[in-house]
Design an enzyme around this catalytic site. Structure first.
Site, short mmCIF file in Angstrom:
data_model
loop_
_atom_site.label_atom_id
_atom_site.label_comp_id
_atom_site.label_asym_id
_atom_site.label_seq_id
_atom_site.Cartn_x
_atom_site.Cartn_y
_atom_site.Cartn_z
N SER A 10 -1.82 -36.93 -27.84
CA SER A 10 -2.67 -36.92 -26.53
C SER A 10 -1.36 -38.38 -25.87
O SER A 10 -0.69 -38.69 -26.06
CB SER A 10 -3.99 -38.06 -26.28
OG SER A 10 -3.90 -38.22 -24.87
N TYR A 34 -9.56 -44.55 -29.23
CA TYR A 34 -9.16 -43.35 -28.75
C TYR A 34 -7.45 -43.54 -28.91
O TYR A 34 -7.23 -42.51 -29.55
CB TYR A 34 -9.70 -42.26 -27.59
CG TYR A 34 -9.24 -41.35 -27.48
CD1 TYR A 34 -9.90 -40.06 -28.02
CD2 TYR A 34 -8.58 -41.12 -26.56
CE1 TYR A 34 -9.32 -38.43 -28.09
CE2 TYR A 34 -7.35 -39.48 -26.41
CZ TYR A 34 -8.09 -38.51 -27.32
OH TYR A 34 -7.21 -37.81 -27.06
P1 NDP Z 1 -12.21 -29.72 -27.29
O1 NDP Z 1 -13.90 -30.87 -27.53
O2 NDP Z 1 -12.94 -28.63 -26.86
O3 NDP Z 1 -12.22 -29.43 -29.30
C1 NDP Z 1 -12.40 -30.04 -30.24
C2 NDP Z 1 -12.62 -29.21 -31.14
O4 NDP Z 1 -12.34 -30.11 -33.06
C3 NDP Z 1 -13.12 -28.07 -30.96
O5 NDP Z 1 -13.36 -26.55 -31.94
C4 NDP Z 1 -14.68 -29.12 -32.61
O6 NDP Z 1 -15.05 -28.25 -33.12
C5 NDP Z 1 -13.52 -30.13 -33.54
N1 NDP Z 1 -13.93 -30.72 -34.67
C6 NDP Z 1 -14.59 -31.98 -34.29
N2 NDP Z 1 -14.85 -32.89 -34.88
C7 NDP Z 1 -14.33 -31.90 -36.27
C8 NDP Z 1 -14.37 -31.98 -37.22
N3 NDP Z 1 -15.11 -32.99 -37.69
N4 NDP Z 1 -14.59 -31.05 -38.25
C9 NDP Z 1 -13.39 -29.96 -37.93
N5 NDP Z 1 -13.39 -30.08 -36.50
C10 NDP Z 1 -14.04 -30.40 -35.97
O7 NDP Z 1 -11.58 -30.62 -27.36
P2 NDP Z 1 -9.75 -30.65 -26.88
O8 NDP Z 1 -9.64 -28.90 -27.05
O9 NDP Z 1 -9.12 -31.20 -25.43
O10 NDP Z 1 -9.51 -31.13 -28.13
C11 NDP Z 1 -8.55 -31.15 -28.75
C12 NDP Z 1 -7.53 -31.83 -29.19
O11 NDP Z 1 -6.61 -32.33 -27.86
C13 NDP Z 1 -8.02 -33.23 -29.26
O12 NDP Z 1 -7.57 -33.97 -30.80
C14 NDP Z 1 -7.59 -33.92 -28.80
O13 NDP Z 1 -8.10 -35.57 -29.04
C15 NDP Z 1 -6.51 -33.55 -27.79
N6 NDP Z 1 -6.44 -33.63 -27.10
C16 NDP Z 1 -7.19 -33.23 -25.07
C17 NDP Z 1 -6.77 -33.75 -24.10
C18 NDP Z 1 -7.59 -33.45 -23.44
O14 NDP Z 1 -7.26 -33.43 -22.21
N7 NDP Z 1 -8.67 -32.48 -23.61
C19 NDP Z 1 -6.46 -34.91 -24.14
C20 NDP Z 1 -5.50 -34.70 -24.94
C21 NDP Z 1 -5.05 -34.86 -26.26
P3 NDP Z 1 -16.82 -28.45 -34.02
O15 NDP Z 1 -17.81 -29.08 -33.13
O16 NDP Z 1 -17.38 -26.83 -34.16
O17 NDP Z 1 -16.54 -28.66 -35.04
#
Ligand code: NDP
Length: 243
Positions: free
Chosen positions: A142, A155
């Site tokens: 991030s 975070y």
């Molecule tokens: P979302 O919340 O849309 O997606 C997060 C995903 O992670 C979901 O599919 C969720 O699925 C999965 N997840 C959470 N916990 C677990 C777990 N224990 N095991 C397996 N899967 C898990 O967020 P983003 O798409 O934004 O996030 C994706 C990545 O991008 C993250 O690492 C985030 O930190 C990073 N990021 C995002 C930014 C933003 O502004 N959106 C900015 C910078 C970085 P489920 O609940 O079904 O398990």
């Protein structure tokens, strides 16, 4: 033929946001994708849409905090497709709060998913990639891996850790045909802010979300890194919205 066609890519956290957008884009570009997350019904719906468009996808329920489950999704990918070209360690959570709110359970959750989850992906991936003599880790950090802001101390700490782990991994994989990429998005449309329980952090996040990038922008960056010739390692990508 693109540099993506026929590749095999495992994506964690593919049930929404950046992981889902990456799955959809890579599948359209001829990649065999293996998608994991905890919410199986969401994965199945995404997979069904991908198959309708002619894409190749396997679904596996996955909690990245459990090394055995991470190993299982890698094994499924290998047994179906004979190998793995890339693992996108994307799963993450972001329950932001000020430190003095003492939301220690949420701190632990971020450490477990954002750091341990990435480490589990690396631990499950290294043996097969070394055996193959090629592979590619793409770890989602991030802009919080470079700078800290109020309510985001823990975070950002997890994302600083992902950046450190990724750079160390890159150095140690040298000479083994294994590429390592850090993907560092700015604010992006997704479900990520949905895990915030603290009111102050929720308010701050509303401001940021006005400028959010579509998740497809990050998917395109990930596709770019994967489709490079195998002697090209895109080490770090920071993708911010224009403000
Ligand atoms: P979302 O919340 O849309 O997606 C997060 C995903 O992670 C979901 O599919 C969720 O699925 C999965 N997840 C959470 N916990 C677990 C777990 N224990 N095991 C397996 N899967 C898990 O967020 P983003 O798409 O934004 O996030 C994706 C990545 O991008 C993250 O690492 C985030 O930190 C990073 N990021 C995002 C930014 C933003 O502004 N959106 C900015 C910078 C970085 P489920 O609940 O079904 O398990």
């Amino acid at each position: 033929m693109s540099g993506l066609n026929g590749k095999v890519v495992v994506i964690t956290g593919a049930s929404s946001g950046i992981g889902e957008a990456t799955a959809r884009l890579l599948a359209k570009r001829g990649v065999h994708i293996v998608i994991g997350a905890r919410r199986l019904e969401k994965l199945e719906a995404i997979a069904s849409a991908i198959r309708t468009e002619g894409g190749s996808v396997i679904v596996q329920q996955l909690d990245v905090t459990d090394l055995k489950q991470m190993q299982a999704i890698i094994d499924v990918a290998e047994s179906h497709f004979g190998g793995i070209d890339a693992i996108v360690n994307n799963a993450g959570v972001m329950p932001l709060s000020p430190m003095d709110a003492l939301k220690t359970e949420e701190w632990n959750q971020m450490i477990d998913v954002n750091i341990r989850g990435v480490l589990n992906g690396i631990a499950a991936g290294i043996p097969i990639m070394k055996k193959q003599g090629f592979g590619h880790f793409l770890n989602l950090a991030s802009i919080g891996a470079y700078e800290v802001s109020p309510t985001a101390a823990v975070y950002c700490a997890t994302k600083f850790a992902v950046r450190a782990i990724t750079d160390g991994l890159r150095q140690e994989m040298a000479g083994q045909g294994i590429r390592v990429t850090l993907v560092a998005p700015g604010v992006t449309e997704s479900e990520l802010a949905g895990s915030i329980t603290d009111n102050e952090a929720k308010e701050l996040m509303k401001e940021y979300r006005r400028i959010a990038l579509p998740a497809s922008a990050i998917a395109h960056a990930i596709a770019y890194a994967i489709e490079q010739p195998t002697n090209v390692d895109v080490n770090e990508m920071v993708i911010r919205p224009v403000v």
